[in-house]
Motif scaffolding. Sequence first.
Motif, PDB file in Angstrom:
ATOM      1  N   ASN A  49       0.804  -1.230   0.000  1.00 61.16           N
ATOM      2  CA  ASN A  49       0.000   0.000   0.000  1.00 61.16           C
ATOM      3  C   ASN A  49       0.834   1.276   0.000  1.00 61.16           C
ATOM      4  OD1 ASN A  49      -2.454  -1.451   0.048  1.00 61.16           O
ATOM      5  ND2 ASN A  49      -2.298  -1.681   2.264  1.00 61.16           N
ATOM      6  N   ILE A  50       2.157   1.180   0.188  1.00 57.54           N
ATOM      7  CA  ILE A  50       2.991   2.367   0.019  1.00 57.54           C
ATOM      8  C   ILE A  50       3.311   2.494  -1.459  1.00 57.54           C
ATOM      9  CG2 ILE A  50       5.292   3.329   0.363  1.00 57.54           C
ATOM     10  CD1 ILE A  50       5.217   2.553   3.212  1.00 57.54           C
ATOM     11  N   THR A  51       3.024   3.648  -2.014  1.00 56.23           N
ATOM     12  CA  THR A  51       3.230   3.827  -3.454  1.00 56.23           C
ATOM     13  C   THR A  51       4.399   4.779  -3.694  1.00 56.23           C
ATOM     14  OG1 THR A  51       1.515   5.544  -3.474  1.00 56.23           O
ATOM     15  CG2 THR A  51       0.828   3.301  -3.983  1.00 56.23           C
ATOM     16  N   LEU A  52       4.116   6.002  -4.031  1.00 54.96           N
ATOM     17  CA  LEU A  52       5.174   6.957  -4.355  1.00 54.96           C
ATOM     18  C   LEU A  52       5.920   7.392  -3.100  1.00 54.96           C
ATOM     19  CD1 LEU A  52       6.474   8.735  -6.564  1.00 54.96           C
ATOM     20  CD2 LEU A  52       4.741  10.455  -6.056  1.00 54.96           C
ATOM     21  N   LYS A  79       3.113   8.121  -0.276  1.00 54.40           N
ATOM     22  CA  LYS A  79       1.674   8.008  -0.489  1.00 54.40           C
ATOM     23  C   LYS A  79       1.216   6.593  -0.161  1.00 54.40           C
ATOM     24  CE  LYS A  79       0.611  11.489  -4.000  1.00 54.40           C
ATOM     25  NZ  LYS A  79       0.028  11.682  -5.345  1.00 54.40           N
ATOM     26  N   SER A  80      -0.037   6.480   0.246  1.00 54.18           N
ATOM     27  CA  SER A  80      -0.649   5.178   0.493  1.00 54.18           C
ATOM     28  C   SER A  80      -1.858   5.023  -0.411  1.00 54.18           C
ATOM     29  CB  SER A  80      -1.082   5.048   1.955  1.00 54.18           C
ATOM     30  OG  SER A  80      -1.892   3.896   2.136  1.00 54.18           O
ATOM     31  N   THR A 155       3.446  -0.581  12.087  1.00 56.07           N
ATOM     32  CA  THR A 155       4.118  -1.846  12.399  1.00 56.07           C
ATOM     33  C   THR A 155       4.949  -2.340  11.223  1.00 56.07           C
ATOM     34  OG1 THR A 155       2.353  -2.480  13.936  1.00 56.07           O
ATOM     35  CG2 THR A 155       3.767  -4.247  13.098  1.00 56.07           C
ATOM     36  N   ASN A 156       4.398  -2.234  10.025  1.00 50.66           N
ATOM     37  CA  ASN A 156       5.125  -2.669   8.830  1.00 50.66           C
ATOM     38  C   ASN A 156       6.397  -1.843   8.625  1.00 50.66           C
ATOM     39  OD1 ASN A 156       3.248  -4.647   8.256  1.00 50.66           O
ATOM     40  ND2 ASN A 156       2.077  -3.370   6.839  1.00 50.66           N
ATOM     41  N   ILE A 157       6.306  -0.552   8.904  1.00 52.71           N
ATOM     42  CA  ILE A 157       7.480   0.315   8.758  1.00 52.71           C
ATOM     43  C   ILE A 157       8.537  -0.050   9.798  1.00 52.71           C
ATOM     44  CG2 ILE A 157       8.312   2.691   8.977  1.00 52.71           C
ATOM     45  CD1 ILE A 157       5.651   3.612   7.789  1.00 52.71           C
ATOM     46  N   ILE A 158       8.095  -0.277  11.032  1.00 50.56           N
ATOM     47  CA  ILE A 158       9.034  -0.659  12.090  1.00 50.56           C
ATOM     48  C   ILE A 158       9.739  -1.963  11.728  1.00 50.56           C
ATOM     49  CG2 ILE A 158       9.199  -1.455  14.487  1.00 50.56           C
ATOM     50  CD1 ILE A 158       6.967   0.536  15.165  1.00 50.56           C
ATOM     51  N   ASN A 159       8.975  -2.936  11.236  1.00 49.65           N
ATOM     52  CA  ASN A 159       9.567  -4.218  10.843  1.00 49.65           C
ATOM     53  C   ASN A 159      10.581  -4.042   9.719  1.00 49.65           C
ATOM     54  OD1 ASN A 159       8.074  -5.621  12.728  1.00 49.65           O
ATOM     55  ND2 ASN A 159       6.465  -6.203  11.288  1.00 49.65           N
ATOM     56  N   LYS A 278      -4.543  -8.096 -11.041  1.00 46.77           N
ATOM     57  CA  LYS A 278      -4.708  -7.037 -10.044  1.00 46.77           C
ATOM     58  C   LYS A 278      -3.385  -6.322  -9.810  1.00 46.77           C
ATOM     59  CE  LYS A 278      -4.037 -10.150  -6.068  1.00 46.77           C
ATOM     60  NZ  LYS A 278      -4.630 -10.655  -4.809  1.00 46.77           N
ATOM     61  N   VAL A 279      -3.483  -5.020  -9.618  1.00 43.57           N
ATOM     62  CA  VAL A 279      -2.307  -4.213  -9.303  1.00 43.57           C
ATOM     63  C   VAL A 279      -2.015  -4.364  -7.818  1.00 43.57           C
ATOM     64  CG1 VAL A 279      -1.364  -1.885  -9.194  1.00 43.57           C
ATOM     65  CG2 VAL A 279      -2.747  -2.581 -11.160  1.00 43.57           C
ATOM     66  N   VAL A 280      -0.807  -4.778  -7.499  1.00 38.90           N
ATOM     67  CA  VAL A 280      -0.405  -4.966  -6.109  1.00 38.90           C
ATOM     68  C   VAL A 280       0.110  -3.665  -5.518  1.00 38.90           C
ATOM     69  CG1 VAL A 280       1.181  -6.193  -4.569  1.00 38.90           C
ATOM     70  CG2 VAL A 280       0.146  -7.384  -6.505  1.00 38.90           C
ATOM     71  N   ALA A 281       0.876  -2.924  -6.300  1.00 40.60           N
ATOM     72  CA  ALA A 281       1.444  -1.671  -5.799  1.00 40.60           C
ATOM     73  C   ALA A 281       1.852  -0.782  -6.956  1.00 40.60           C
ATOM     74  CB  ALA A 281       2.648  -1.944  -4.901  1.00 40.60           C
TER      75      ALA A 281
END
Length: 477
Positions: A49-52, A79-80, A155-159, A278-281
Amino acid sequence: MKIRTLVIVLAFVLALSLLTACGNSSSKNDLTNNPSIESVKEAISDIENITLIEIVTEDNDPNKQLGKQGGYTGSLFFKSSLVTYETDESAIKAGTDGGGSIEVYANKSDAEKRNEYLAKFDGTAFSSGSHKVLGTIVIRTSNKLKASQQTELETNIINALTGAGNDTSSEAVQTDLTGDGNGTSSETVHTDDPTQASLQLDKEETRGRISYRVASSWKKTSDADMNTYDVTENGGIIVGSLNTSPIVDKDILNKNWDILVGKMKLVERMKSSYDDFKVVARRDINGIPVLQYEAKLDNSGVINSVSGFNFIYGDSEYMLQAIFPETDDSQLLPSTLKQIMDSLVIKEYTQSELASSGEGNIGDYHVKILDATLTKDYNGTPAIVVNFEFTNNAEDAAMFLSSTNVTAFQDGVELDTAIIMNKSVYDAGLAQKQIKPGVSLVVQSAYVLSSNSPVEIEVTKLITFGNDTVLTKTFNL
């Protein structure tokens, strides 16, 4: 090797050549103690979900704190896809609201002071979202996200920054054999599973303007459209390219994802030909916008998984795909795809190459010959209006008319300037407008046509010498 059959199916389905992409893997190092902002960007680039992602500079820093005492040593905005925003808005312009941001400080004390300042606005109309200190870093997520989404993203960023959960070493895998979920067992399970280890990519290959690495042991099949590599008995990697001439400026694509996807002809064909596409990211990798996707491909009743990346660089669309049976639980193909993308190198265009495509630097100015429109002059004579993008990179204000020289030719003969009264078609005043340094403006020139032959446009300095850059572009009538 059944991947060969898949390639035939793929080529038939797309009726075109296929292409390559690039990517970054998250860092396994701990990035919590004043890391470089570039390494932070790399570490979070694969988060769902993190894009640009855009790194802040002194020139575009919205807070004007970069490098200052007590300020951050590095900062980025991202961006998300979970946040609704204008598609042509940059991550920095969208701010933390667009998805979030990360600020790196010289020490933990400065990071905590920043966090305390942000906390003053919690629960008020001025709240900018969640914020958390991690070492010398402040992690911020958008106030437009739900609380659960903020927590998951944080949490994802911390990991990603601490390397948590990233140890995929084939030497040992710690397992919980007690059944109590505490993971206290010291038993070590050794494995020789090749899907758990990185392959040695020891051979460099090229296609178009990209180079990448593969394993010399892979069997390769190549044609004008694609390179195919047999990685396993039933799965493989495809690297291909499709010419999309003329050269497309990556800055234009970065401004609007809709423009980017609209130019990806291979993606459009895959959407209608693959199952469950499907577009993943949507992400920025090395300054190039990349589309990541997944799909299914039915090959004579055998369902295959497809994992791929597409991007446009210069005059080509590139695609890199891994194709493997749906029943294959191995992560070898997806991880191999990531390794190849990590090895990818893009050959930058030279000024002479850009000039032949109608774009380049003319002295202190950057000019792009855009497009042209057929019309008539005040006397009803056929004419052509040519559009240019003029960027002032000089230290002072400048205008297109007095900074460049534009000449139009038909059949090798210079054309006369046209007088056009219809301002909705042609505005001669645009070329006479002064613009400040760093500003771009679309301007126009108009010429009387002498025949139906192609029109050649040349742009040079106002006063030119023999070795100066000449931008050229031809329009067929």
